[in-house]
Design a protein around this motif. Sequence first.
Motif, PDB file in Angstrom:
ATOM      1  N   VAL A   1       0.783  -0.493 -12.025  1.00 52.83           N
ATOM      2  CA  VAL A   1      -0.652  -0.720 -11.727  1.00 52.83           C
ATOM      3  C   VAL A   1      -0.947  -2.302 -11.737  1.00 52.83           C
ATOM      4  O   VAL A   1      -1.636  -3.057 -10.889  1.00 52.83           O
ATOM      5  N   ASN A   2      -0.366  -2.870 -12.617  1.00 48.96           N
ATOM      6  CA  ASN A   2      -0.252  -4.364 -13.050  1.00 48.96           C
ATOM      7  C   ASN A   2       0.203  -4.961 -11.680  1.00 48.96           C
ATOM      8  O   ASN A   2      -0.133  -6.027 -11.134  1.00 48.96           O
ATOM      9  N   GLN A   3       1.373  -4.499 -11.084  1.00 47.98           N
ATOM     10  CA  GLN A   3       1.730  -5.085  -9.704  1.00 47.98           C
ATOM     11  C   GLN A   3       0.853  -4.700  -8.655  1.00 47.98           C
ATOM     12  O   GLN A   3       0.634  -5.814  -7.910  1.00 47.98           O
ATOM     13  N   LYS A   4       0.108  -3.742  -8.554  1.00 49.52           N
ATOM     14  CA  LYS A   4      -1.006  -3.355  -7.632  1.00 49.52           C
ATOM     15  C   LYS A   4      -2.007  -4.506  -7.911  1.00 49.52           C
ATOM     16  O   LYS A   4      -2.633  -5.224  -6.809  1.00 49.52           O
ATOM     17  N   GLU A   5      -2.322  -4.930  -8.897  1.00 55.51           N
ATOM     18  CA  GLU A   5      -3.461  -5.777  -9.228  1.00 55.51           C
ATOM     19  C   GLU A   5      -3.174  -7.136  -8.777  1.00 55.51           C
ATOM     20  O   GLU A   5      -4.047  -8.027  -8.007  1.00 55.51           O
ATOM     21  N   THR A   6      -1.834  -7.653  -9.014  1.00 51.60           N
ATOM     22  CA  THR A   6      -1.383  -9.043  -8.780  1.00 51.60           C
ATOM     23  C   THR A   6      -1.225  -9.112  -7.239  1.00 51.60           C
ATOM     24  O   THR A   6      -1.744 -10.123  -6.514  1.00 51.60           O
ATOM     25  N   LEU A   7      -0.835  -8.095  -6.595  1.00 51.90           N
ATOM     26  CA  LEU A   7      -0.924  -7.979  -4.898  1.00 51.90           C
ATOM     27  C   LEU A   7      -2.253  -8.077  -4.372  1.00 51.90           C
ATOM     28  O   LEU A   7      -2.436  -8.870  -3.607  1.00 51.90           O
TER      29      LEU A   7
ATOM     30  N   GLN B   1       0.835  -1.178  -0.177  1.00 54.71           N
ATOM     31  CA  GLN B   1      -0.066  -0.034  -0.033  1.00 54.71           C
ATOM     32  C   GLN B   1       0.795   1.294   0.106  1.00 54.71           C
ATOM     33  O   GLN B   1       0.609   2.340  -0.697  1.00 54.71           O
ATOM     34  N   GLN B   2       1.846   1.093   0.833  1.00 56.00           N
ATOM     35  CA  GLN B   2       2.954   2.289   0.825  1.00 56.00           C
ATOM     36  C   GLN B   2       3.322   2.722  -0.524  1.00 56.00           C
ATOM     37  O   GLN B   2       3.538   3.686  -0.983  1.00 56.00           O
ATOM     38  N   PHE B   3       3.887   1.338  -1.195  1.00 61.10           N
ATOM     39  CA  PHE B   3       4.469   1.535  -2.438  1.00 61.10           C
ATOM     40  C   PHE B   3       3.524   2.208  -3.444  1.00 61.10           C
ATOM     41  O   PHE B   3       3.844   2.984  -4.394  1.00 61.10           O
ATOM     42  N   SER B   4       2.142   1.741  -3.402  1.00 61.12           N
ATOM     43  CA  SER B   4       1.157   1.992  -4.576  1.00 61.12           C
ATOM     44  C   SER B   4       0.868   3.619  -4.185  1.00 61.12           C
ATOM     45  O   SER B   4       0.712   4.518  -5.147  1.00 61.12           O
ATOM     46  N   SER B   5       0.912   4.121  -2.949  1.00 62.05           N
ATOM     47  CA  SER B   5       0.589   5.547  -2.732  1.00 62.05           C
ATOM     48  C   SER B   5       2.071   6.368  -3.174  1.00 62.05           C
ATOM     49  O   SER B   5       1.486   7.563  -3.737  1.00 62.05           O
ATOM     50  N   LYS B   6       3.104   5.883  -3.109  1.00 58.69           N
ATOM     51  CA  LYS B   6       4.455   6.396  -3.812  1.00 58.69           C
ATOM     52  C   LYS B   6       4.109   6.378  -5.249  1.00 58.69           C
ATOM     53  O   LYS B   6       4.307   7.702  -5.924  1.00 58.69           O
ATOM     54  N   LEU B   7       3.766   5.414  -5.844  1.00 60.33           N
ATOM     55  CA  LEU B   7       3.490   5.520  -7.418  1.00 60.33           C
ATOM     56  C   LEU B   7       2.293   6.232  -7.677  1.00 60.33           C
ATOM     57  O   LEU B   7       2.518   7.154  -8.689  1.00 60.33           O
ATOM     58  N   SER B   8       1.367   6.457  -7.020  1.00 59.57           N
ATOM     59  CA  SER B   8       0.221   7.422  -7.322  1.00 59.57           C
ATOM     60  C   SER B   8       0.870   9.020  -7.099  1.00 59.57           C
ATOM     61  O   SER B   8       0.530   9.805  -8.133  1.00 59.57           O
ATOM     62  N   ASN B   9       1.720   8.923  -6.270  1.00 57.29           N
ATOM     63  CA  ASN B   9       2.330  10.522  -6.027  1.00 57.29           C
ATOM     64  C   ASN B   9       3.075  10.748  -7.264  1.00 57.29           C
ATOM     65  O   ASN B   9       2.962  12.014  -7.904  1.00 57.29           O
ATOM     66  N   GLU B  10       3.979   9.846  -7.646  1.00 55.32           N
ATOM     67  CA  GLU B  10       4.694   9.998  -8.833  1.00 55.32           C
ATOM     68  C   GLU B  10       3.720  10.410  -9.950  1.00 55.32           C
ATOM     69  O   GLU B  10       4.179  11.179 -10.867  1.00 55.32           O
ATOM     70  N   LEU B  11       2.751   9.535 -10.055  1.00 55.73           N
ATOM     71  CA  LEU B  11       1.716   9.769 -11.108  1.00 55.73           C
ATOM     72  C   LEU B  11       1.251  11.119 -11.221  1.00 55.73           C
ATOM     73  O   LEU B  11       1.243  11.730 -12.343  1.00 55.73           O
TER      74      LEU B  11
END
Length: 799
Positions: free
Chosen positions: A294-300, A238-248
């Motif tokens: 996004v793909n990594q998030k869906e697999t997780l 979740q932390q990694f996903s939030s970081k990716l969203s910030n980058e996005l």
Amino acid sequence: MASRNQNRPPSNRPAKKDVGADDNQLDKRRKVEAGKRVGPTVGGRPRQPFAAVTNEQEAAADVGSAEECGNEFTKEKVEALLNEKPKASKFDLKRKLESLTELNERLKRCIRWFQQGDENHVIEKEKLRNELDSAEKRCTEGELEMKTKEAEFTALISDLRKNNASLMEKLSMEEAEKLDAIDRYRRENEARISAEKCQASLLEELGKAQHEITAVNERAASLENAHNRQQEYVLSLQQFSSKLSNELETARESLSRLEKEKLTIVQNLSTLRGHCSSLQEQLSLSRASQDDAVNQKETLLTEVKCLRGELQQVRDDRDCQVMQVQALTAEIVKYKESTGKSLASLDNLTTKTKSLEETCSSQREQIQVLELQLAAANEKLKMADLSVSETRTEFLEQKRIIGELQDRLADTERQLIEGENVRKKLHNTILELKGNIRVFCRVRPLLPDDGAGTESSVISYPTSTESLGRGIDLIQSAGQKYPFTFDKVFTHEASQQDVFVEISQLVQSALDGYKVCIFAYGQTGSGKTYTMMGRPEASEQKGLIPRSLEQIFQSSQSLQSQGWKYKMQASMLEIYNETIRDLLSTHRLSGSDQTRPENGVSAKQYTIKHDANGNTHVSDLTIVDVGSITEISSLLHQAAQSRSVGKTQMNEQSSRSHMVFTLRISGVNESTEQQVQGILNLIDLAGSERLSRSGATGDRLKETQAINKSLSCLSDVIFALAKKEDHVPFRNSKLTYLLQPCLGGDSKTLMFVNISPDPTSVGESLCSLRFAARVNACEIGVPRRQMTLRPADSRLSYG
């Protein structure tokens, strides 16, 4: 009878042509005068009617009845007797009269023989009816006795069957209970053994379950540790996903900023294309990196879901194992309780089986006793069946006897009917030989407007064999009874068809070449017009005139196969206030009546003329050729519309005139060259009435006076004929002058006297019945058939 010839107008005949006719006419007059000189007196007394002669000769007939009735009159003998002709020569009047009297005596003996045969048939019929009644009574008694016995036996059999069924049910129930108890004992024993085995297996399973529970607990602890690790891993994701969203977001902001710069540096596009392409490559790389994230998030997320499902399944397995352990412990407790109860119930069942064995032995003995009773009941049932078969044979025999008696009764009734027909034929022949006017009496039903009282208090009908259907008794208020006897009496229940059947043969005589006259007489409102005309629109209520015409046309069509061809002409007139009116005149339909005087002078003078042959002609009268019943019906409707009708206090639609319908019939047979001329006169006289009851005034008063005057003249003519006076006053009225050939000639005449059952009309009814009795006693001459072998004159006349 010189007056009858004097009343006929002289005829202008050629001397050469009618010499034979004059001789024949003279011979006939001599025969009639000789018959009248011989016939009127017997021993100084006036000649009496046939009924009176038969009553006077009953004593002599009874003395010789054994000898006379010993000769059987068969149908051939009767026909030979009816067809027998006098053997005397043409001019030997004495021998001819003697032969006629001898023939009359033989006919009387034949009638007495038939009457005696009728009485014997009636006696035999009564005997057969008595035998039939007694046989039916015996048969009904036998049937009742058989039914009672059958009911008793059926009740006994049903009771025995019920007892047997109840015992069998008890036995089957007890055997079923015994078998159930044995089965329950066996099942409980097996259940106890299986429960013990199951208890041992459950104990083993309980140990295994405890081991499994410990293993499951250990596994659950390991799964919880794994779950904790997965949760920590999910948090890191979740932390990694939030970081990716910030980058996005930053990439999107930079993109928007680049677009703005692109808009500002559009003019420098050529110089900045390389920088733009590099920026586009960076953008594509950032997008690819974003897609990977996004793909990594869906697999997780899918791995988290799988881990959560496995965790939930582990928890469900743990709950199921716990529940199974609890259920097994509860079942062990229940098995312990049930084993204790089964031991107690087993003891109870052993005691019950002993008691059931004892009851079974006692019931076997009772069944043996009931089987013996059932065998005895079956023997009784066989005996009852034998008695029922015997009674049934007796019943069939009685039924056969009853059928034979009914057949004999039917044969006797048929013989009675044939004898009655022969009697009617003989009676008509005697009346024709005597020349009497036949009289029928008809009583109309009571109407709502009639006075108080019932028909039975005024009119009664005798039930004796001699007067049945021919007699009528009129009873006055004082209780005095006046008996009358006619040729036929119709009660108020007789229909129009019943009345027509009696005159159908007389109507048929018109086709055979005879003159036929039928007229209705009676007081006003007694049913004369209904008898003669009826209601032509209703088939069941048609009167004598429509029915007679239908029979004439039907018979004429059936005779065409024998070579006969008929021509028919119709005319209708009425005598109103001593004036003749043409009912078929076209001037009456147009509204003008040429018979009414205008300025004292009548347009047409209808005069009555009689020729030497006894035919009557009315000058200027409309004569219509008719060829079908439809044409006749239209003429009758036209005449009914033109006839004079008025309203009085005694009748709503009272006929104020005498109506005369004449049908002239001319028939020719081409094969035999025979020609016949018949005339059918159907007359509806106006009703006699009293001024005190009718309340007639003005024109109605004049009409009443004219009607009563013409009927009084008719009465004078009847009195003169009955007394055989030399002068008969036919010319006193146009009605009697028109009816002269019917009343004093060679015509077949029938009078209907119509009677009202109203108690207030007893006086008029008595006068009508007395007048009818005088008419029935009149002798007018023997009917003569008008038949020639040469073509006759086409002109037809009244009869």
